[in-house]
Write a protein that holds these residues in place. Structure first.
Motif, PDB file in Angstrom:
ATOM      1  N   THR A  21       0.929  -0.790   0.065  1.00  0.00           N
ATOM      2  CA  THR A  21       0.031  -0.109   0.172  1.00  0.00           C
ATOM      3  C   THR A  21       0.963   1.102   0.121  1.00  0.00           C
ATOM      4  O   THR A  21       1.776   1.248   0.290  1.00  0.00           O
ATOM      5  N   GLU A  23       0.445   6.031  -0.161  1.00  0.00           N
ATOM      6  CA  GLU A  23      -0.227   7.224  -0.892  1.00  0.00           C
ATOM      7  C   GLU A  23      -0.030   7.147  -2.134  1.00  0.00           C
ATOM      8  O   GLU A  23       1.059   7.710  -2.096  1.00  0.00           O
ATOM      9  N   HIS A 148      -5.071   5.080  -5.528  1.00  0.00           N
ATOM     10  CA  HIS A 148      -4.999   5.412  -4.258  1.00  0.00           C
ATOM     11  C   HIS A 148      -5.160   7.171  -3.574  1.00  0.00           C
ATOM     12  O   HIS A 148      -4.125   6.899  -3.568  1.00  0.00           O
ATOM     13  N   THR A 150      -5.115  10.267  -1.621  1.00  0.00           N
ATOM     14  CA  THR A 150      -4.904  10.367  -0.491  1.00  0.00           C
ATOM     15  C   THR A 150      -6.114  10.367   0.291  1.00  0.00           C
ATOM     16  O   THR A 150      -7.019  10.531  -0.002  1.00  0.00           O
ATOM     17  N   GLY A 151      -6.531   9.226   1.357  1.00  0.00           N
ATOM     18  CA  GLY A 151      -7.270   9.301   1.865  1.00  0.00           C
ATOM     19  C   GLY A 151      -8.471   8.200   1.902  1.00  0.00           C
ATOM     20  O   GLY A 151      -9.066   8.119   2.012  1.00  0.00           O
ATOM     21  N   ALA A 152      -8.361   7.724   0.923  1.00  0.00           N
ATOM     22  CA  ALA A 152      -9.128   7.283   0.098  1.00  0.00           C
ATOM     23  C   ALA A 152      -9.438   5.401   0.374  1.00  0.00           C
ATOM     24  O   ALA A 152      -7.890   5.188   0.457  1.00  0.00           O
ATOM     25  N   PRO A 153     -10.422   4.895  -0.539  1.00  0.00           N
ATOM     26  CA  PRO A 153      -9.423   3.456  -0.738  1.00  0.00           C
ATOM     27  C   PRO A 153      -9.072   3.169  -1.579  1.00  0.00           C
ATOM     28  O   PRO A 153      -8.555   4.492  -2.740  1.00  0.00           O
ATOM     29  N   LEU A 154      -8.349   1.522  -1.790  1.00  0.00           N
ATOM     30  CA  LEU A 154      -7.563   1.317  -2.640  1.00  0.00           C
ATOM     31  C   LEU A 154      -8.510   0.697  -4.220  1.00  0.00           C
ATOM     32  O   LEU A 154      -8.792  -0.083  -3.241  1.00  0.00           O
ATOM     33  N   THR A 216     -12.473  -2.579  -4.606  1.00  0.00           N
ATOM     34  CA  THR A 216     -11.941  -1.656  -3.629  1.00  0.00           C
ATOM     35  C   THR A 216     -11.325  -2.302  -2.283  1.00  0.00           C
ATOM     36  O   THR A 216     -12.090  -3.333  -1.779  1.00  0.00           O
ATOM     37  N   ALA A 219     -10.513   2.185   3.278  1.00  0.00           N
ATOM     38  CA  ALA A 219      -9.068   2.639   3.598  1.00  0.00           C
ATOM     39  C   ALA A 219      -8.473   1.918   5.215  1.00  0.00           C
ATOM     40  O   ALA A 219      -7.860   2.274   5.281  1.00  0.00           O
ATOM     41  N   ASP A 220      -9.800   1.251   5.891  1.00  0.00           N
ATOM     42  CA  ASP A 220      -9.518   0.758   6.929  1.00  0.00           C
ATOM     43  C   ASP A 220      -8.996  -0.397   6.993  1.00  0.00           C
ATOM     44  O   ASP A 220      -8.008  -0.545   8.135  1.00  0.00           O
ATOM     45  N   SER A 224      -1.923   4.680   6.314  1.00  0.00           N
ATOM     46  CA  SER A 224      -1.415   6.033   5.043  1.00  0.00           C
ATOM     47  C   SER A 224      -0.019   5.776   5.157  1.00  0.00           C
ATOM     48  O   SER A 224       0.854   6.261   4.035  1.00  0.00           O
TER      49      SER A 224
END
Length: 252
Positions: A21, A23, A148, A150-154, A216, A219-220, A224
């Protein structure tokens, strides 16, 4: 301990894979023999033979044509030091590779290259030879595009691809780019170990039939500051058909 430490194969297996993963940004789809290629290291903080392979993985991880993942196994925890990154799931992944690749035993350190061959991974030459073997194996890769913000799902996207031998697994994993651990017991007593691309979570997201598809990852499922990677792997933990990674900007 010199050389490598081995344990006879046995017990249950786990089909799975890893992803990295990171950023921001996206990794463009590529379908050529230039990779990227997957290198999966199985290691233990309780094994004195592992630090050279850990260092080599750290060097390989800097290459854009390699998705490097480090899985810590738990079967050496009993000899004096409990590896804080080891889990039954990562150990099971290695045992599955041992069965698929027809090994008589599992051992550390072990690098599995593109799901097709293995080596202790303590010297670059043999690993480069296995990478060359992987490059000759197929002229085309099922390389995922990773998006991805920033702050969003992959988001993972795959273009249509002709699968020759049945479905493929879409494997996701999140890893810590670098971790430093002072060791106070066992074979590495008194050393501070540096580990790279340490897999903290991995899962098979889905099976894929080769048609255009998208997945998808919330993000949890990752942090980051972690790296994110996706492996496209023949079901049953067979050869890897493609892979890609996203990583945060290096600091320091």
């Amino acid at each position: 301990m010199s050389g490598r430490r081995a344990l006879l194969v046995g017990g249950a297996s786990l089909a799975g894979a890893a992803l990295l993963t990171g950023e921001g940004g996206s990794a463009p789809a590529r379908e050529t023999s230039s990779g990227p290629w997957a290198i999966e290291l199985f290691t233990s903080q309780g094994c004195s033979s592992c630090p050279p392979a850990d260092r080599l993985l750290g060097e390989l991880a800097r290459r854009s044509d390699i998705v490097a993942l480090s899985y810590h196994v738990d079967y050496w925890d009993y000899i004096g030091w409990k590896d804080r990154f080891a889990t039954p799931a990562t150990t099971a992944r290695q045992r599955t590779y041992a069965n698929v690749l027809k090994q008589r035993y599992v051992y550390t350190p072990e690098m599995v290259v593109d799901g097709i061959a293995h080596d202790p991974g303590t010297a670059l030459g043999p690993i480069e030879a296995l990478l060359a073997k992987a490059a000759r194996r197929t002229p085309r890769r099922a390389t995922p595009t990773l998006l991805h913000p920033t702050g969003a799902p992959l988001t993972i996207k795959l273009a249509p691809f002709k699968l020759e031998d049945g479905p493929a697994d879409i494997v996701f994993a999140a890893y810590d780019r670098r971790r430093s651990t002072p060791v106070h017991a066992g074979e590495n007593d008194g050393r501070t170990l540096e580990n790279f691309n340490v897999v903290r979570h991995f899962e098979v997201l889905s099976q894929w039939d080769g048609t255009a598809a998208q997945w998808t990852v919330p993000a949890d499922r990752f942090k980051s500051d972690q790296g994110l990677a996706v492996l496209v792997q023949h079901a049953g933990q067979g050869p890897i058909l493609g892979c890609n990674k996203l990583e945060p900007m290096a600091t320091g």
